[in-house]
Design a protein around this motif. Sequence first.
Motif, PDB file in Angstrom:
ATOM      1  N   ARG A   1       0.875  -1.176   0.000  1.00 50.17           N
ATOM      2  CA  ARG A   1       0.000   0.000   0.000  1.00 50.17           C
ATOM      3  C   ARG A   1       0.912   1.226   0.000  1.00 50.17           C
ATOM      4  O   ARG A   1       1.104   1.890   1.014  1.00 50.17           O
ATOM      5  CB  ARG A   1      -0.921  -0.027   1.218  1.00 50.17           C
ATOM      6  N   SER A   2       1.500   1.486  -1.150  1.00 51.26           N
ATOM      7  CA  SER A   2       2.605   2.444  -1.260  1.00 51.26           C
ATOM      8  C   SER A   2       2.240   3.856  -0.827  1.00 51.26           C
ATOM      9  O   SER A   2       3.055   4.548  -0.198  1.00 51.26           O
ATOM     10  CB  SER A   2       3.154   2.460  -2.686  1.00 51.26           C
ATOM     11  N   ASP A   3       1.027   4.321  -1.155  1.00 57.77           N
ATOM     12  CA  ASP A   3       0.626   5.675  -0.766  1.00 57.77           C
ATOM     13  C   ASP A   3       0.623   5.826   0.755  1.00 57.77           C
ATOM     14  O   ASP A   3       1.151   6.805   1.296  1.00 57.77           O
ATOM     15  CB  ASP A   3      -0.766   5.998  -1.316  1.00 57.77           C
ATOM     16  N   LYS A   4       0.030   4.863   1.433  1.00 52.23           N
ATOM     17  CA  LYS A   4      -0.058   4.910   2.886  1.00 52.23           C
ATOM     18  C   LYS A   4       1.315   4.746   3.534  1.00 52.23           C
ATOM     19  O   LYS A   4       1.655   5.432   4.506  1.00 52.23           O
ATOM     20  CB  LYS A   4      -1.002   3.827   3.392  1.00 52.23           C
ATOM     21  N   ALA A   5       2.146   3.844   2.994  1.00 51.98           N
ATOM     22  CA  ALA A   5       3.486   3.621   3.534  1.00 51.98           C
ATOM     23  C   ALA A   5       4.358   4.863   3.379  1.00 51.98           C
ATOM     24  O   ALA A   5       5.064   5.270   4.315  1.00 51.98           O
ATOM     25  CB  ALA A   5       4.140   2.432   2.831  1.00 51.98           C
ATOM     26  N   ALA A   6       4.295   5.498   2.187  1.00 50.74           N
ATOM     27  CA  ALA A   6       5.071   6.718   1.957  1.00 50.74           C
ATOM     28  C   ALA A   6       4.613   7.827   2.886  1.00 50.74           C
ATOM     29  O   ALA A   6       5.430   8.575   3.433  1.00 50.74           O
ATOM     30  CB  ALA A   6       4.943   7.155   0.501  1.00 50.74           C
ATOM     31  N   ALA A   7       3.288   7.931   3.099  1.00 45.74           N
ATOM     32  CA  ALA A   7       2.749   8.956   3.999  1.00 45.74           C
ATOM     33  C   ALA A   7       3.236   8.740   5.425  1.00 45.74           C
ATOM     34  O   ALA A   7       3.564   9.700   6.136  1.00 45.74           O
ATOM     35  CB  ALA A   7       1.224   8.942   3.946  1.00 45.74           C
ATOM     36  N   THR A   8       3.317   7.491   5.868  1.00 42.83           N
ATOM     37  CA  THR A   8       3.807   7.170   7.212  1.00 42.83           C
ATOM     38  C   THR A   8       5.259   7.596   7.388  1.00 42.83           C
ATOM     39  O   THR A   8       5.623   8.220   8.385  1.00 42.83           O
ATOM     40  CB  THR A   8       3.677   5.654   7.474  1.00 42.83           C
TER      41      THR A   8
ATOM     42  N   THR B   1      12.262  16.659  11.546  1.00 43.26           N
ATOM     43  CA  THR B   1      13.035  17.787  11.009  1.00 43.26           C
ATOM     44  C   THR B   1      12.305  19.113  11.190  1.00 43.26           C
ATOM     45  O   THR B   1      12.614  20.096  10.509  1.00 43.26           O
ATOM     46  CB  THR B   1      13.351  17.582   9.508  1.00 43.26           C
ATOM     47  N   LYS B   2      11.351  19.154  12.130  1.00 48.44           N
ATOM     48  CA  LYS B   2      10.607  20.382  12.424  1.00 48.44           C
ATOM     49  C   LYS B   2       9.970  20.963  11.176  1.00 48.44           C
ATOM     50  O   LYS B   2       9.981  22.171  10.953  1.00 48.44           O
ATOM     51  CB  LYS B   2      11.533  21.417  13.084  1.00 48.44           C
ATOM     52  N   HIS B   3       9.438  20.103  10.327  1.00 46.38           N
ATOM     53  CA  HIS B   3       8.687  20.463   9.118  1.00 46.38           C
ATOM     54  C   HIS B   3       9.540  21.090   8.018  1.00 46.38           C
ATOM     55  O   HIS B   3       9.001  21.705   7.097  1.00 46.38           O
ATOM     56  CB  HIS B   3       7.517  21.395   9.458  1.00 46.38           C
ATOM     57  N   LEU B   4      10.871  20.918   8.105  1.00 46.13           N
ATOM     58  CA  LEU B   4      11.749  21.464   7.072  1.00 46.13           C
ATOM     59  C   LEU B   4      11.886  20.513   5.886  1.00 46.13           C
ATOM     60  O   LEU B   4      12.066  20.944   4.747  1.00 46.13           O
ATOM     61  CB  LEU B   4      13.134  21.779   7.643  1.00 46.13           C
ATOM     62  N   ILE B   5      11.815  19.210   6.153  1.00 54.90           N
ATOM     63  CA  ILE B   5      11.915  18.224   5.087  1.00 54.90           C
ATOM     64  C   ILE B   5      10.550  17.576   4.895  1.00 54.90           C
ATOM     65  O   ILE B   5      10.035  16.922   5.800  1.00 54.90           O
ATOM     66  CB  ILE B   5      12.963  17.144   5.400  1.00 54.90           C
ATOM     67  N   LYS B   6       9.979  17.789   3.721  1.00 51.69           N
ATOM     68  CA  LYS B   6       8.655  17.240   3.427  1.00 51.69           C
ATOM     69  C   LYS B   6       8.711  16.368   2.175  1.00 51.69           C
ATOM     70  O   LYS B   6       9.532  16.583   1.287  1.00 51.69           O
ATOM     71  CB  LYS B   6       7.642  18.375   3.230  1.00 51.69           C
ATOM     72  N   ASP B   7       7.810  15.406   2.121  1.00 54.07           N
ATOM     73  CA  ASP B   7       7.649  14.557   0.936  1.00 54.07           C
ATOM     74  C   ASP B   7       8.971  13.919   0.490  1.00 54.07           C
ATOM     75  O   ASP B   7       9.323  13.957  -0.695  1.00 54.07           O
ATOM     76  CB  ASP B   7       7.042  15.361  -0.219  1.00 54.07           C
ATOM     77  N   LEU B   8       9.683  13.332   1.428  1.00 57.12           N
ATOM     78  CA  LEU B   8      10.976  12.710   1.102  1.00 57.12           C
ATOM     79  C   LEU B   8      10.807  11.522   0.167  1.00 57.12           C
ATOM     80  O   LEU B   8      11.467  11.422  -0.862  1.00 57.12           O
ATOM     81  CB  LEU B   8      11.684  12.263   2.383  1.00 57.12           C
ATOM     82  N   VAL B   9       9.921  10.620   0.527  1.00 53.31           N
ATOM     83  CA  VAL B   9       9.769   9.370  -0.227  1.00 53.31           C
ATOM     84  C   VAL B   9       8.527   9.423  -1.104  1.00 53.31           C
ATOM     85  O   VAL B   9       7.402   9.524  -0.586  1.00 53.31           O
ATOM     86  CB  VAL B   9       9.680   8.164   0.721  1.00 53.31           C
ATOM     87  N   PRO B  10       8.674   9.334  -2.422  1.00 55.37           N
ATOM     88  CA  PRO B  10       7.487   9.263  -3.285  1.00 55.37           C
ATOM     89  C   PRO B  10       6.877   7.874  -3.207  1.00 55.37           C
ATOM     90  O   PRO B  10       7.584   6.871  -3.041  1.00 55.37           O
ATOM     91  CB  PRO B  10       8.056   9.554  -4.681  1.00 55.37           C
ATOM     92  N   ALA B  11       5.581   7.806  -3.326  1.00 52.94           N
ATOM     93  CA  ALA B  11       4.903   6.501  -3.276  1.00 52.94           C
ATOM     94  C   ALA B  11       5.410   5.571  -4.366  1.00 52.94           C
ATOM     95  O   ALA B  11       5.430   4.343  -4.186  1.00 52.94           O
ATOM     96  CB  ALA B  11       3.397   6.702  -3.395  1.00 52.94           C
ATOM     97  N   THR B  12       5.855   6.138  -5.484  1.00 51.97           N
ATOM     98  CA  THR B  12       6.346   5.325  -6.597  1.00 51.97           C
ATOM     99  C   THR B  12       7.641   4.585  -6.262  1.00 51.97           C
ATOM    100  O   THR B  12       8.028   3.658  -6.983  1.00 51.97           O
ATOM    101  CB  THR B  12       6.576   6.204  -7.836  1.00 51.97           C
ATOM    102  N   ALA B  13       8.319   4.993  -5.181  1.00 47.18           N
ATOM    103  CA  ALA B  13       9.566   4.323  -4.780  1.00 47.18           C
ATOM    104  C   ALA B  13       9.293   3.065  -3.973  1.00 47.18           C
ATOM    105  O   ALA B  13      10.215   2.303  -3.675  1.00 47.18           O
ATOM    106  CB  ALA B  13      10.440   5.291  -3.985  1.00 47.18           C
ATOM    107  N   LEU B  14       8.037   2.834  -3.609  1.00 45.85           N
ATOM    108  CA  LEU B  14       7.676   1.688  -2.785  1.00 45.85           C
ATOM    109  C   LEU B  14       6.718   0.775  -3.544  1.00 45.85           C
ATOM    110  O   LEU B  14       5.903   1.236  -4.337  1.00 45.85           O
ATOM    111  CB  LEU B  14       7.010   2.156  -1.491  1.00 45.85           C
ATOM    112  N   ASN B  15       6.822  -0.516  -3.271  1.00 45.37           N
ATOM    113  CA  ASN B  15       5.891  -1.476  -3.861  1.00 45.37           C
ATOM    114  C   ASN B  15       5.889  -2.752  -3.039  1.00 45.37           C
ATOM    115  O   ASN B  15       6.559  -2.833  -2.000  1.00 45.37           O
ATOM    116  CB  ASN B  15       6.251  -1.759  -5.334  1.00 45.37           C
ATOM    117  N   ALA B  16       5.158  -3.739  -3.500  1.00 45.07           N
ATOM    118  CA  ALA B  16       5.019  -4.983  -2.754  1.00 45.07           C
ATOM    119  C   ALA B  16       6.338  -5.719  -2.581  1.00 45.07           C
ATOM    120  O   ALA B  16       6.475  -6.567  -1.683  1.00 45.07           O
ATOM    121  CB  ALA B  16       4.009  -5.885  -3.457  1.00 45.07           C
TER     122      ALA B  16
END
Length: 379
Positions: free
Chosen positions: A127-134, A143-158
């Motif tokens: 569930r790549s979207d949920k895993a990336a969001a976690t 990182t006190k909100h300085l680093i956002k969206d590090l991992v794209p969902a496309t980098a994760l899969n089953a």
Amino acid sequence: MTDNANMEFSRRLALFSNNVYEKLSAQNPGQNIVFSPFAIQTCAAMVRMGAEGETATQLDQGLGLASSDAEKIADSFRKVLAGYKDSKVLRIANKIFVMKGYPLRRQFVQLQTKQFLSTAKSVNFARSDKAAATINKWVEKRTKHLIKDLVPATALNANSRLVLVNAIHFKGTWQYQFSIYKTWPDTFHLDGDHSVRVPMMVLNEWFRYADLPSLDASALELPYKDSDHSMLIVLPNSKTGLSSLEEKLRATTLSLITKKLQKTEVLVKLPKFKAEFQVELTDVFQQLGMSKMFTDQADFGKILKNQDPLKVSAIIHKAFIEVNEKGTKAAAVTDLLMIPLSLTIYPPELKRFTVDHPFKFYIINKDSTVLFAGSIQKF
């Protein structure tokens, strides 16, 4: 950690920093670069705890580790990480995200928990979207909100099994702050032909400073309040001298520069700047001799209980830095995926340190441990 051990750890980290910067600079000519060699090395050392054979040997050599013994490697990082546990300016956090249903070996978990002060969390990478969001939520918080969206969902899969994340956040206040009323637009020379106007901060104070004729450069250390950390700026004498300086710095340890710094009254002109940099580090690691970890022949037999084969699919690093009159904000994350001046008149004998062309910078501690490094070449 003893003083000698601290110095050796810092020396090896500085060499690793130089090696990584050289590759990043070649891949990103003319671009601002900011990264945390400490975060990258720590994250890779975490996965080294589960490596064996040639995979482990390549990591030991490529990372510049002082030992090939996993316990000794882990202990050296524990001592450094423990020193920052109660730091007011620097926060470091590590986390292991493992595929649901793939239990980790007890010894690997113990090394991560006790030595790298890390914990594990089970997620469903399918569930790549949920895993990336976690993962991204954890990174943003650390990182006190300085680093956002590090991992794209496309980098994760089953097929993803393991994600190791190292987050580092630095917020330092200058010991001697610049006055916002003395910040004026001034010229920054991008190269020999082009320039831009930038907000230039000005301060006259006693700093540790050095002329470095062997590097055709000068260096200035700006200390942070209530901390043993500082920003070291190395400025080429020539407006087009950054490339030449970088070449010379490859054979010069930071400690050799910091030892030459002497308390001097200096008129400093430094631009306010902000930079963000993201990179996937697979090519860099391969160029540094760490290639097997990305292949089907990777040997990470000490990680999972079920002995499923593992390999690294990506190493994502993102860093941010902001320098202003009050001080510095900086943050970095490494994610390793398995699968005019005022009218004041200054005395002519004052040393002048005018940062009006491309320069290198480091955030270091008293042992010259490189927490952040990079160069500013454009605005």
